[in-house]
Design a protein around this motif. Structure first.
Motif, short mmCIF file in Angstrom:
data_model
loop_
_atom_site.label_atom_id
_atom_site.label_comp_id
_atom_site.label_asym_id
_atom_site.label_seq_id
_atom_site.Cartn_x
_atom_site.Cartn_y
_atom_site.Cartn_z
N LEU A 31 73.94 33.05 29.33
CA LEU A 31 72.54 33.39 29.57
C LEU A 31 72.34 34.90 29.56
O LEU A 31 71.34 35.41 29.06
CB LEU A 31 72.08 32.81 30.91
CG LEU A 31 71.81 31.30 30.90
CD1 LEU A 31 71.47 30.80 32.30
CD2 LEU A 31 70.68 30.96 29.95
N ALA A 32 73.27 35.64 30.14
CA ALA A 32 73.17 37.09 30.14
C ALA A 32 73.27 37.65 28.73
O ALA A 32 72.57 38.59 28.35
CB ALA A 32 74.24 37.70 31.03
N LEU A 34 72.33 36.13 25.95
CA LEU A 34 71.13 35.80 25.19
C LEU A 34 69.97 36.75 25.49
O LEU A 34 69.13 36.99 24.64
CB LEU A 34 70.71 34.36 25.52
CG LEU A 34 71.54 33.26 24.82
CD1 LEU A 34 71.07 31.88 25.27
CD2 LEU A 34 71.42 33.39 23.31
N SER A 35 69.93 37.24 26.73
CA SER A 35 68.82 38.14 27.05
C SER A 35 68.95 39.47 26.31
O SER A 35 67.97 40.14 26.05
CB SER A 35 68.77 38.38 28.56
OG SER A 35 69.96 39.04 28.97
N PHE A 36 70.17 39.87 25.94
CA PHE A 36 70.37 41.12 25.21
C PHE A 36 70.48 40.90 23.69
O PHE A 36 70.66 41.85 22.95
CB PHE A 36 71.65 41.83 25.70
CG PHE A 36 71.51 42.38 27.09
CD1 PHE A 36 70.70 43.49 27.34
CD2 PHE A 36 72.16 41.78 28.15
CE1 PHE A 36 70.58 43.98 28.62
CE2 PHE A 36 72.03 42.27 29.43
CZ PHE A 36 71.24 43.38 29.67
N TRP A 37 70.39 39.68 23.22
CA TRP A 37 70.54 39.37 21.80
C TRP A 37 69.31 39.83 21.04
O TRP A 37 68.19 39.51 21.40
CB TRP A 37 70.74 37.86 21.63
CG TRP A 37 71.18 37.47 20.26
CD1 TRP A 37 70.38 37.11 19.22
CD2 TRP A 37 72.49 37.40 19.79
NE1 TRP A 37 71.11 36.83 18.12
CE2 TRP A 37 72.46 37.00 18.45
CE3 TRP A 37 73.74 37.64 20.35
CZ2 TRP A 37 73.58 36.85 17.67
CZ3 TRP A 37 74.83 37.46 19.56
CH2 TRP A 37 74.76 37.08 18.24
N SER A 39 66.22 40.03 18.42
CA SER A 39 65.50 39.00 17.68
C SER A 39 65.40 39.40 16.21
O SER A 39 65.65 40.54 15.85
CB SER A 39 64.10 38.80 18.29
OG SER A 39 63.39 40.01 18.17
#
Length: 197
Positions: A31-32, A34-37, A39
């Motif tokens: 989850l951590a 994905l927040s920095f991935w 777009s």
């Protein structure tokens, strides 16, 4: 005697608990991440509504989309009811200070027995010693003359003479001479005997 399996189970955590903990940590890490991935739209500038563009996660506004303000009305004037200019100093009358009467200090009288007022004892005046030695007396009875000696000096004096600026010949008697002193009261005297011939 207990089996080693049951003893090991009591000593440490079970394998199921360790697996559950590892699974929870892996989910939190995913989850951590994905927040920095990034777009897909951030790589290229994507136009949004109203001329706003988002570039690398930041929003920018194009100059054409900003509306022009209408300044035709000009600056407004001050209203007539405002009577005081904050940028001016006014001479206000100085307030007269109000005088506060002092608080009276209460006087407490205590009835103590009064001591008698001490009477000052008069300090006796000690006249200085006479440096003379009377040698003799001669002359008429109403105006006698006395001869005095001071070291190698011989002095002849009458009544009222001042010797050395300090000693006054006050009275020449038949057997003595009375001396008064300058700066002292006239009753402070010393008597010098005259030797008889």
């Amino acid at each position: 005697m207990k089996s080693p399996r049951t003893a090991a189970g009591r000593l440490g955590p079970s394998r199921g608990r360790i697996r559950l903990l590892l699974l929870f940590l892996a989910a939190a890490a995913a989850l951590a991440g994905l927040s920095f991935w990034p777009s897909g739209e951030t790589a290229t500038e994507a136009p949004l509504r109203g001329g706003v563009r988002r570039t690398a996660g930041k929003s920018t506004v194009s100059p054409e989309s900003v509306p022009v303000l209408a300044l035709a009305s000009g600056r407004g004037a001050m209203e007539p009811e405002v009577g005081r200019d904050v940028f001016r100093f006014y001479n206000s009358p100085t307030p007269t200070p109000t005088r506060v009467p002092p608080t009276p200090t209460p006087v407490i009288f205590v009835d103590y027995p009064r001591l008698p007022t001490p009477v000052p004892t008069p300090t006796p005046i000690v006249p200085p010693l006479l440096p003379f030695k009377a040698v003799g007396r001669f002359g008429p009875r109403d105006q006698p003359i006395v001869t005095l000696e001071e070291g190698s000096r011989l002095i002849v004096a009458r009544e009222g003479d001042v010797l050395d600026g300090r000693f006054i010949v006050q009275k020449i008697n038949r057997e003595s001479v009375d001396f008064a002193f300058t700066g002292l009261p006239p009753h402070v005297t010393r008597r010098l005997p005259i030797p008889l011939p």
